[in-house]
Design an enzyme around this catalytic site. Sequence first.
Site, PDB file in Angstrom:
ATOM      1  N   CYS A  99       0.884  -1.185   0.051  1.00  0.00           N
ATOM      2  CA  CYS A  99       0.158   0.094  -0.055  1.00  0.00           C
ATOM      3  C   CYS A  99       0.884   1.263  -0.186  1.00  0.00           C
ATOM      4  O   CYS A  99       1.790   1.452   0.792  1.00  0.00           O
ATOM      5  CB  CYS A  99      -0.947  -0.119   1.219  1.00  0.00           C
ATOM      6  SG  CYS A  99      -2.231   1.555   1.317  1.00  0.00           S
ATOM      7  N   HIS A 141      -8.987  -3.825  -2.284  1.00  0.00           N
ATOM      8  CA  HIS A 141      -8.089  -3.034  -1.372  1.00  0.00           C
ATOM      9  C   HIS A 141      -8.234  -1.693  -1.345  1.00  0.00           C
ATOM     10  O   HIS A 141      -8.436  -1.140  -0.347  1.00  0.00           O
ATOM     11  CB  HIS A 141      -6.443  -3.446  -2.079  1.00  0.00           C
ATOM     12  CG  HIS A 141      -5.623  -2.587  -1.324  1.00  0.00           C
ATOM     13  ND1 HIS A 141      -4.773  -3.098  -0.530  1.00  0.00           N
ATOM     14  CD2 HIS A 141      -5.345  -1.302  -1.489  1.00  0.00           C
ATOM     15  CE1 HIS A 141      -3.963  -2.273  -0.030  1.00  0.00           C
ATOM     16  NE2 HIS A 141      -4.267  -1.183  -0.628  1.00  0.00           N
ATOM     17  N   GLU A 142      -8.740  -1.226  -2.699  1.00  0.00           N
ATOM     18  CA  GLU A 142      -9.120   0.331  -2.588  1.00  0.00           C
ATOM     19  C   GLU A 142     -10.381   0.550  -2.000  1.00  0.00           C
ATOM     20  O   GLU A 142     -10.524   1.711  -1.339  1.00  0.00           O
ATOM     21  CB  GLU A 142      -9.059   0.892  -3.758  1.00  0.00           C
ATOM     22  CG  GLU A 142      -7.710   0.734  -4.611  1.00  0.00           C
ATOM     23  CD  GLU A 142      -6.586   1.234  -4.057  1.00  0.00           C
ATOM     24  OE1 GLU A 142      -6.812   2.180  -3.462  1.00  0.00           O
ATOM     25  OE2 GLU A 142      -5.494   0.979  -4.265  1.00  0.00           O
ATOM     26  N   HIS A 145     -10.264   1.018   1.787  1.00  0.00           N
ATOM     27  CA  HIS A 145      -9.939   2.328   2.142  1.00  0.00           C
ATOM     28  C   HIS A 145     -11.116   3.215   2.356  1.00  0.00           C
ATOM     29  O   HIS A 145     -10.922   4.155   3.148  1.00  0.00           O
ATOM     30  CB  HIS A 145      -8.916   3.089   0.971  1.00  0.00           C
ATOM     31  CG  HIS A 145      -7.561   2.765   1.100  1.00  0.00           C
ATOM     32  ND1 HIS A 145      -6.679   2.873   2.389  1.00  0.00           N
ATOM     33  CD2 HIS A 145      -6.495   2.082   0.124  1.00  0.00           C
ATOM     34  CE1 HIS A 145      -5.554   2.331   2.116  1.00  0.00           C
ATOM     35  NE2 HIS A 145      -5.348   1.895   0.872  1.00  0.00           N
TER      36      HIS A 145
END
EC number: 3.5.1.88
Length: 186
Positions: A99, A141-142, A145
């Site tokens: 990341c 993953h994004e 966030h």
Amino acid sequence: MIRELEYYGSHILRRKADIIPEITDTIRQLVQDMYETMVAHKGVGLAAPQVGESLSLFVVCVEGETEDGDLIFCDFPKVYINPVLSNASEDLVIGREGCLSIPGLRADVYRPQSITVTALNLDGQEFTEHLEGFPARIIMHENDHLHGVLYIDKMEEPKDIKKFKASLEKIRRRYHAHVKPEDRAS
């Protein structure tokens, strides 16, 4: 414009991002800035909280994989505004993740093999995609966030977690003098 990244320890990385009610010129400029920032840092995806904006938006610059598993990069990022994930496969696969907000560290994380994402593009049009493999991993993953979740929260190996604690503390100290207790890794 290349923006400064937010790093581990920043409170914005632990907040749930706000829904974007309208796609304005400011949002369009943010997308351009995020793309330039992602390219400058050699990333494959970037979420708005990583550049200090608590907005439900991320960009990805991988279109897919070849049959040999090589990534196919795009010339301009795919934009996902107010994304919603669904239809996660039951098959979990392990993959190495890193990341931009946690520089220098990578770990194995289990995620579904495939996912469906529905989002808005920069024109405000809704689209739906079904992704598999590494492109699906990037989206998950994004999207994490946008919910205040980092990939390190998903690590399962105790040895990895223990190994990361000292490194995370170094990152926190390097980039932040003061961090709220709720923003620290457990």
